[in-house]
Design an enzyme around this catalytic site. Structure first.
Site, mmCIF file in Angstrom:
data_model
loop_
_atom_site.group_PDB
_atom_site.id
_atom_site.type_symbol
_atom_site.label_atom_id
_atom_site.label_comp_id
_atom_site.label_asym_id
_atom_site.label_seq_id
_atom_site.Cartn_x
_atom_site.Cartn_y
_atom_site.Cartn_z
ATOM 1 N N ILE A 133 1.037 -1.285 -0.702
ATOM 2 C CA ILE A 133 -0.058 -0.009 0.366
ATOM 3 C C ILE A 133 1.168 1.728 0.020
ATOM 4 O O ILE A 133 2.157 1.540 0.216
ATOM 5 C CB ILE A 133 -0.965 0.043 0.938
ATOM 6 C CG1 ILE A 133 -0.147 -0.260 2.544
ATOM 7 C CG2 ILE A 133 -1.715 -0.439 0.988
ATOM 8 C CD1 ILE A 133 -0.913 -0.560 4.058
ATOM 9 N N ASP A 134 0.007 2.931 -0.624
ATOM 10 C CA ASP A 134 1.477 3.484 -0.355
ATOM 11 C C ASP A 134 1.617 4.284 0.737
ATOM 12 O O ASP A 134 1.610 3.513 1.406
ATOM 13 C CB ASP A 134 0.563 4.819 -1.099
ATOM 14 C CG ASP A 134 -0.293 4.482 -2.172
ATOM 15 O OD1 ASP A 134 0.634 3.559 -3.425
ATOM 16 O OD2 ASP A 134 -1.625 5.269 -2.985
ATOM 17 N N MET A 135 2.616 4.487 0.469
ATOM 18 C CA MET A 135 3.547 5.034 2.180
ATOM 19 C C MET A 135 2.912 6.259 3.067
ATOM 20 O O MET A 135 2.492 5.724 4.066
ATOM 21 C CB MET A 135 4.648 6.336 1.499
ATOM 22 C CG MET A 135 5.241 6.615 2.746
ATOM 23 S SD MET A 135 6.868 8.177 1.933
ATOM 24 C CE MET A 135 6.363 9.195 1.728
ATOM 25 N N ARG A 234 -7.822 6.190 -5.376
ATOM 26 C CA ARG A 234 -7.461 7.285 -5.601
ATOM 27 C C ARG A 234 -7.341 7.784 -7.503
ATOM 28 O O ARG A 234 -8.257 9.009 -7.734
ATOM 29 C CB ARG A 234 -6.017 7.864 -5.743
ATOM 30 C CG ARG A 234 -5.366 7.141 -4.066
ATOM 31 C CD ARG A 234 -3.766 6.952 -3.738
ATOM 32 N NE ARG A 234 -3.108 8.904 -4.164
ATOM 33 C CZ ARG A 234 -2.535 8.539 -4.006
ATOM 34 N NH1 ARG A 234 -0.956 7.704 -4.206
ATOM 35 N NH2 ARG A 234 -1.531 10.030 -3.921
#
Length: 298
Positions: A133-135, A234
């Site tokens: 998953i993204d930062m 997103r």
């Protein structure tokens, strides 16, 4: 190995994935490009179309020794056994080492916690990592401790049978109670850091969403992934004119809450345990910043 007639016309990397258990397509493509996979004693490209009775020779190199600094961390472990570990990742933490992030990643912490008990399929920089998953996205992700488990979980990811539910706050008030966004996503041609709608070369991407609560200018939603493309939620929510609150890469709408990145949390992850065959589901509580923001909006 000899190509069977039912593999006639298949891409070489796809064909190999069927013969060589436990190796990702990207890894096999790398071997092909490096000349470590030969077809009829000749080097070919990963998109080579196989023919019946083609003779394939594969040289699988020994795994490189790990060169990652093990860093003791207070990992928020939701579940752990000898095969799997479910971790609640905090905001601001990168999942695995990459350019500009060689330390402080989840992998650095996992190396200290698990030692050598992590799968090696995705290479020396991503031991145990089967998805990410993204930062600035928080929440649950699963890590595999051995190659058998990694292969089985990767197969569930590929056939979209893993349960993945995210909570998010988006700009604007969504009128319908639920909906589905279904269009392919590919790398943006204008900004290589972004993904974008790509009807020609993109991969199928499907997000189901439902409203949890409406506020004056925002909506609190749950998104369930049918597929798992990079930045999928997103991109999809931006395309339907409801970008995520705090998402400066896609929405870039000023907000007064001084957020660090998008308001997105991986709430639920469920899969069939590769060893027991039983369904296993973990839920990560909303982080403090998210709960505080909901209180403000209320």
């Amino acid at each position: 190995m000899i190509v069977d007639s039912d593999q006639e016309g298949s891409r070489l990397d796809a064909c190999l994935a069927g013969y060589l258990d436990g190796y990702s397509r990207s890894y096999l493509q790398k071997l092909i490009r490096n000349g470590q996979i030969l077809v009829n004693q000749k080097e070919v490209k990963p998109n080579y179309k196989c023919h019946s009775l083609d003779q394939i020779e594969a040289t699988i190199p020994d795994p490189d020794p790990l060169n990652i600094i093990a860093e003791p961390m207070n990992l928020d472990i939701l579940y752990e056994d000898s095969d799997l570990i479910f971790v609640n990742k905090p905001k601001g933490m990168v999942v695995h080492p990459a350019a500009g992030h060689s330390t402080g990643t989840l992998v650095n912490g996992l190396m200290a916690h698990c030692g050598n008990d992590l799968s090696g399929i995705n290479g020396v920089l991503r031991p145990g990592i089967v998805h990410r998953i993204d930062m600035d996205t928080t929440g649950v992700l699963v890590v595999c401790k051995n190659d058998f488990t990694h292969t089985q979980v990767a197969a569930q990811l590929a056939d979209h049978s893993i349960t993945r539910k995210y909570h998010a706050i988006v700009h604007g008030v969504i009128q319908e109670e639920e909906g589905t966004v279904d269009f392919p996503i590919g790398r943006s041609k204008n900004n290589r850091l972004k993904m974008a709608r790509d009807m020609i070369n993109g991969k199928r991407a499907v997000t189901h969403y439902r409203v949890l609560k409406r506020f004056q200018n925002y909506t609190y939603i749950e998104c369930q992934l049918e597929t798992g493309r990079t930045h999928q939620i997103r991109v999809h929510m931006t395309q339907i004119h409801h970008p995520l609150l705090g998402d400066t890469l896609y929405g870039n709408i000023p907000n007064k809450y001084h957020l660090q990145g998008q308001t997105l949390h991986a709430k639920v992850l469920g899969l069939v345990h590769p060893r027991t065959g039983e369904y296993l589901e973990c839920e990560a509580p909303l982080p403090e910043y998210f709960r505080h923001l909901l209180d403000i909006l209320n």
